[in-house]
Design a protein around this motif. Structure first.
Motif, PDB file in Angstrom:
ATOM      1  N   GLN A  57      13.387 -71.681  -2.129  1.00 57.21           N
ATOM      2  CA  GLN A  57      14.630 -71.980  -1.985  1.00 57.21           C
ATOM      3  C   GLN A  57      15.424 -73.005  -2.730  1.00 57.21           C
ATOM      4  OE1 GLN A  57      15.642 -72.238   2.262  1.00 57.21           O
ATOM      5  NE2 GLN A  57      15.615 -69.880   2.312  1.00 57.21           N
ATOM      6  N   ASN A  58      16.707 -72.732  -3.091  1.00 57.32           N
ATOM      7  CA  ASN A  58      17.479 -73.969  -3.714  1.00 57.32           C
ATOM      8  C   ASN A  58      18.239 -74.561  -2.652  1.00 57.32           C
ATOM      9  OD1 ASN A  58      19.614 -72.088  -3.088  1.00 57.32           O
ATOM     10  ND2 ASN A  58      19.713 -71.149  -5.161  1.00 57.32           N
ATOM     11  N   HIS A  59      19.249 -75.183  -3.173  1.00 56.40           N
ATOM     12  CA  HIS A  59      20.018 -76.231  -2.215  1.00 56.40           C
ATOM     13  C   HIS A  59      20.851 -75.423  -1.335  1.00 56.40           C
ATOM     14  CE1 HIS A  59      22.480 -75.493  -5.692  1.00 56.40           C
ATOM     15  NE2 HIS A  59      23.464 -75.941  -4.976  1.00 56.40           N
ATOM     16  N   ILE A  60      21.303 -74.021  -1.561  1.00 55.84           N
ATOM     17  CA  ILE A  60      21.978 -73.215  -0.845  1.00 55.84           C
ATOM     18  C   ILE A  60      21.327 -71.975  -0.063  1.00 55.84           C
ATOM     19  CG2 ILE A  60      24.200 -73.864  -2.072  1.00 55.84           C
ATOM     20  CD1 ILE A  60      24.091 -70.993  -3.643  1.00 55.84           C
ATOM     21  N   GLN A  61      20.198 -72.288   0.110  1.00 57.46           N
ATOM     22  CA  GLN A  61      19.016 -71.606   1.011  1.00 57.46           C
ATOM     23  C   GLN A  61      18.910 -70.144   0.278  1.00 57.46           C
ATOM     24  OE1 GLN A  61      21.206 -73.399   2.872  1.00 57.46           O
ATOM     25  NE2 GLN A  61      19.481 -74.951   2.584  1.00 57.46           N
ATOM     26  N   GLY A  62      19.277 -70.101  -0.843  1.00 53.33           N
ATOM     27  CA  GLY A  62      18.814 -68.766  -1.853  1.00 53.33           C
ATOM     28  C   GLY A  62      17.401 -68.871  -2.541  1.00 53.33           C
ATOM     29  N   VAL A  63      16.877 -67.693  -3.048  1.00 55.48           N
ATOM     30  CA  VAL A  63      15.898 -67.785  -3.901  1.00 55.48           C
ATOM     31  C   VAL A  63      16.342 -68.718  -5.249  1.00 55.48           C
ATOM     32  CG1 VAL A  63      14.384 -66.782  -5.539  1.00 55.48           C
ATOM     33  CG2 VAL A  63      14.959 -65.802  -3.141  1.00 55.48           C
ATOM     34  N   HIS A  64      15.523 -69.850  -5.416  1.00 55.86           N
ATOM     35  CA  HIS A  64      15.804 -70.604  -6.595  1.00 55.86           C
ATOM     36  C   HIS A  64      16.048 -69.878  -8.084  1.00 55.86           C
ATOM     37  CE1 HIS A  64      15.436 -74.065  -9.326  1.00 55.86           C
ATOM     38  NE2 HIS A  64      15.469 -74.552  -8.527  1.00 55.86           N
TER      39      HIS A  64
END
Length: 159
Positions: A57-64
């Motif tokens: 994940q990235n910082h917004i809880q999506g796939v990086h």
């Protein structure tokens, strides 16, 4: 690679997919580390999934973003790899990713080769091919668009 996977042909679908993912994750360690899962692997089509889980994940809880690019690169690379003779080496030449919108949930990549592209890979000593790939998220939207150009060369350089 196709010879290696053909050994799994008689197994039930769920077990075959799990073993395929484990085997290909060993061929390319980053694929295993990211937890990519192969749904379909053939000479003309490869379908790969990534779950939206904490390690990718990235910082917004999506796939990086890098994991999305890995997903596209993996699907297209294995599409080429399934057709390469053992004495050839696949190499990514161009990896272009346009991020269009925020992705939702898990993601899937579908890469496909046309019959004439497969013929090129099988017969030319070296060359390159643009492999179409579609990336969708859990809503069915296409949050990214990719262009992947793969080259192949002989494993042994000529003296």
């Amino acid at each position: 690679m196709s010879r290696m996977l053909s050994k799994l042909d008689g197994l039930p679908a769920g077990l075959r997919q799990w073993l395929t993912s484990k085997m290909l994750g060993r061929v390319v360690p980053m694929v295993g580390t990211a937890g990519l899962r192969f749904e379909e692997v053939s000479s003309q089509r490869v379908v790969v999934h990534i779950r939206n889980r904490k390690p990718v994940q990235n910082h917004i809880q999506g796939v990086h973003a890098a994991a999305m690019a890995l997903l596209a690169e993996t699907a297209t690379g294995f599409c080429v790899g399934m057709n390469l003779p053992d004495d050839k080496l696949p190499l990514i030449k161009t990896l272009k990713v346009n991020y269009l919108k925020r992705a939702q949930g898990d993601m899937k990549a579908v890469a496909q080769l046309r019959p004439e592209q497969v013929e090129q890979i099988l017969t030319l000593d070296k060359g390159e091919v643009t492999v179409p790939v579609q990336i969708t998220d859990s809503t069915g939207a296409e949050p990214i668009q990719c262009e992947m150009v793969w080259a192949w060369v002989p494993k042994q350089r000529k003296a």
